[in-house]
Design an enzyme around this catalytic site. Structure first.
Site: not given
Length: 263
Positions: A146, A151
């Site tokens: 990932e 974020e």
């Protein structure tokens, strides 16, 4: 071409530009229509009934203008606090927030490339905007890796987080590679960038490196994901300001380049 791990990784703060020899292979400029182009974007709703990961509180709607739309030549993904009980949705399981999670699943996937997403992230406390990559096909947790390009959580309005995660190195074990860029991310639009090659994963913002790591086990094609989650173990760790919603991620463009094959 084999990976060359002998070349040092760039350092945080180093200039970060798209390498020579890359050509654009996929993009969306959000310059037409009222809803995201279904030829480019899939509305991910698969866990609405069971609840989303990490204790998140949102219901991800399917092609609902209130949560994902084209507005002023921008993609808007909007998380809202609202009563959904009267909607009659079969997969609704009591969530008090709605949002959208757009992916390129079934539309486009890539192995390696340079990615650039120009966006403004929300800094509402309790909101969790994310720009990230997952394998198109997975058969176990984090199999194939990932890549978290960007974020953010609302109680840290000056920090954008970057990371890579694998089955052996992830946030659950607390041993994954991660870094930060420090900027007022909700004050305007910024370019969130990723270079992914055989020997490196480099993430940056506005042409400066924020994080770099070696790709261990990143061997599958990946899809791009844009979403705004609500609450959960991370974004909700310092309460949730429900009155401050809606929380909007605005995206001006998404562009993907790959290295041209030699003729």
């Amino acid at each position: 071409m084999a990976a060359d791990a002998s070349v040092p990784l760039p350092l945080v703060g180093d200039p970060f530009v798209r390498p020579d020899g890359y050509t654009i292979v996929w993009n969306d400029e959000f310059d037409s229509g009222e809803l995201p182009d279904i030829g480019r974007w899939h509305n991910e709703t698969s866990r609405n009934r069971r609840g989303w990961y990490n204790g998140e509180l949102q219901y991800y709607a399917h092609q609902r203008r209130e949560n994902a739309r084209i507005e002023n030549q921008r993609l808007v993904i909007e998380a809202r606090q609202e009563d959904l009980s009267a909607k009659g949705w079969d997969d609704w399981s009591g969530q008090k927030f709605s949002s959208a999670r757009l992916t390129t699943r079934g539309r486009a996937s890539w192995r390696h490339g340079f990615f650039e997403i120009r966006a403004r992230l929300p800094c509402v406390v309790g909101a969790w905007p994310a720009i990230w990559l997952l394998p198109e096909h997975q058969d176990m947790q984090w199999q194939g890796g990932e890549i978290d390009i960007a974020e953010a959580v609302g109680y840290e309005p000056g920090t954008v987080h970057h990371a890579v995660q694998t089955a052996k190195r992830n946030f659950l074990d607390g041993n994954h590679d991660r870094g930060e860029s420090h900027l007022n991310y909700c004050g305007g639009f910024h370019d969130y960038q990723l270079l992914w090659t055989e020997d490196r994963i480099v993430v940056g913002v506005d042409g400066k490196v924020g994080f770099a790591a070696r790709p261990r086990g990143f061997d599958r094609k990946m899809i791009l994901i844009l979403n705004v989650a609500v609450g959960g173990a991370w974004a909700g760790a310092q309460s949730l300001d429900a009155e401050a919603f809606p929380a909007r991620m605005e995206v001006v463009s998404v562009r993907v380049w790959q290295k041209a094959e030699p003729r």
